[in-house]
Design an enzyme around this catalytic site. Structure first.
Site, PDB file in Angstrom:
ATOM      1  N   LYS A  82       0.862  -1.185   0.000  1.00  0.00           N
ATOM      2  CA  LYS A  82       0.000   0.000   0.000  1.00  0.00           C
ATOM      3  C   LYS A  82       0.896   1.231   0.000  1.00  0.00           C
ATOM      4  O   LYS A  82       1.664   1.448   0.938  1.00  0.00           O
ATOM      5  CB  LYS A  82      -0.898  -0.005   1.236  1.00  0.00           C
ATOM      6  N   LYS A 115      -2.068  -1.567  -3.915  1.00  0.00           N
ATOM      7  CA  LYS A 115      -2.956  -0.407  -3.877  1.00  0.00           C
ATOM      8  C   LYS A 115      -2.139   0.865  -3.944  1.00  0.00           C
ATOM      9  O   LYS A 115      -1.139   0.956  -3.226  1.00  0.00           O
ATOM     10  CB  LYS A 115      -3.721  -0.461  -2.566  1.00  0.00           C
TER      11      LYS A 115
HETATM   12  C1  PBG Z   1      -7.531   3.246   5.553  1.00  0.00           C
HETATM   13  C2  PBG Z   1      -7.739   3.184   4.093  1.00  0.00           C
HETATM   14  C3  PBG Z   1      -7.554   4.166   3.113  1.00  0.00           C
HETATM   15  C4  PBG Z   1      -8.021   3.634   1.917  1.00  0.00           C
HETATM   16  C5  PBG Z   1      -8.433   2.337   2.187  1.00  0.00           C
HETATM   17  N1  PBG Z   1      -8.253   2.076   3.521  1.00  0.00           N
HETATM   18  C6  PBG Z   1      -7.071   5.571   3.227  1.00  0.00           C
HETATM   19  C7  PBG Z   1      -5.676   5.874   3.533  1.00  0.00           C
HETATM   20  O1  PBG Z   1      -4.814   5.011   3.704  1.00  0.00           O
HETATM   21  O2  PBG Z   1      -5.436   7.071   3.647  1.00  0.00           O
HETATM   22  C8  PBG Z   1      -8.055   4.359   0.603  1.00  0.00           C
HETATM   23  C9  PBG Z   1      -9.109   3.896  -0.333  1.00  0.00           C
HETATM   24  C10 PBG Z   1      -9.377   4.796  -1.478  1.00  0.00           C
HETATM   25  O3  PBG Z   1      -8.738   5.833  -1.703  1.00  0.00           O
HETATM   26  O4  PBG Z   1     -10.318   4.475  -2.221  1.00  0.00           O
HETATM   27  N2  PBG Z   1      -6.229   3.427   5.951  1.00  0.00           N
END
Ligand code: PBG
Length: 326
Positions: free
Chosen positions: A194, A247
């Site tokens: 991520k 992601k």
């Molecule tokens: C929680 C999380 C996030 C997303 C999914 N789970 C936000 C982040 O990490 O700031 C992002 C999902 C999206 O942008 O569609 N941490």
């Protein structure tokens, strides 16, 4: 002209082209993100994500019904709590927003597959993904909190938990917590690679989870890195992740391909809020054909090697797939 190879032969008509498709997709691969807001009755449109809503607990089952009608049988739940504090304690409250939503969905649609996002950022008053120590997220202290969150989701009836916090060692910690409590059959889908991405912007305004100071670069991955993604996935697989995830999706297709080739677990990709919002904005400006861009983008993620796609377009994609459009 004498040509041994004429690749155009296999492109000469719709019928032969479809026979030769290398990538075949199915609505079974799709997961739809659902935002449940504890402070809301009914549903409220999300400004940053045109066509998406926050659902109150009174109508979260309506969101699921819409999925079922479109042919989507899986969701990822995100909670927006009424109460935030420094530790994010409502994240593991057994009457918290996600826990109540799981129960409501499972009571009405027991076969619908409910995956929960396990993270602290929507629940902490500072918006970071864990417990703070001197303005930085304390990794090991956060693991304990994440275990409590994951367990509370499993106890409420979640089918799968998906930690998105990027703390080190969280998959092993959550696996152990689930197993100890008897949830040996609850799988973990790890947000393994991520990235610290600007593509999450619209999500953060939707979920009210933007950090109040600093950024997430101390725990989420640096977009310059590729080998580090392999390392993160390897660690998660060793720690017991059942499914790994990359992601965002579109700007990281190279990472999806490498991780899909390197590991023998199912590979998920999250096509995030910014990817969706950009297509919507370009379509609204009359610059692109939304439907075709949606299909082509999803296809590229599967072609890159993902078996599972989390997307705000899940319902539209499922319908397009049923019509054989991709
Ligand atoms: C929680 C999380 C996030 C997303 C999914 N789970 C936000 C982040 O990490 O700031 C992002 C999902 C999206 O942008 O569609 N941490």
């Amino acid at each position: 002209m004498e040509l041994t190879y004429r690749p155009r032969r296999l492109r000469s008509g719709e019928n032969i082209r479809r026979m030769c498709w290398e990538t075949r997709v199915s609505a079974d691969s799709l997961i739809y993100p659902i935002f449940v807001d504890e402070t809301l009755t009914g549903r409220c449109p999300i400004d940053s994500l045109p066509g998406q809503y926050r659902y109150g607990l009174d109508c979260v089952t309506a969101a699921v019904r819409e999925c079922q009608e479109a042919g989507v049988s899986r969701c990822m739940l995100f909670g927006i709590p009424a109460h935030k504090d420094a530790l994010g304690s409502s994240a593991w409250d057994k009457n918290g927003v996600v826990q109540q939503a799981i129960k409501a969905i499972k009571a009405m649609y027991p076969a619908f597959y409910v995956i929960t996002d396990v993270c602290m950022c929507e629940y902490t008053d500072h918006g970071h993904c864990g417990a703070l120590c001197d303005h930085a997220v304390d990794n090991d202290a956060t693991l304990e909190l994440l275990c409590k969150v994951a367990l509370s989701h499993a106890e409420a009836g979640a089918d799968m938990v998906a930690p998105s916090d990027m703390m080190d060692g969280r998959v092993a910690a959550i696996r152990k917590a689930l197993d100890t409590a008897g949830f040996t059959n609850t799988p973990i889908m790890a947000y393994s690679a991520k990235y610290a991405s600007a593509f999450y912007g619209p999500f953060r305004s939707a979920a009210g989870s933007a950090p109040s100071f600093g950024d997430r670069k101390g725990y989420q991955m640096d977009p310059h890195n590729r080998k580090e993604a392999l390392k993160e996935c390897a660690l998660d697989v060793q720690e017991g992740a059942d499914i790994i995830m990359v992601k965002p999706a579109l700007s990281y297709l190279d990472v999806i391909r490498e991780c899909a080739d390197a590991f023998d677990v199912p590979m998920a990709a999250y096509s995030v809020s910014g990817e969706y919002a950009m297509i919507k904005a370009a379509a609204q400006a009359g610059l692109v054909d939304e439907h075709r861009i949606m299909c082509e983008s999803a296809l590229s993620v599967f072609r890159a090697g993902a078996n599972i796609l989390i997307t705000y377009y899940a319902k539209e994609l499922a319908k397009a797939m049923q019509k054989g459009e991709l």
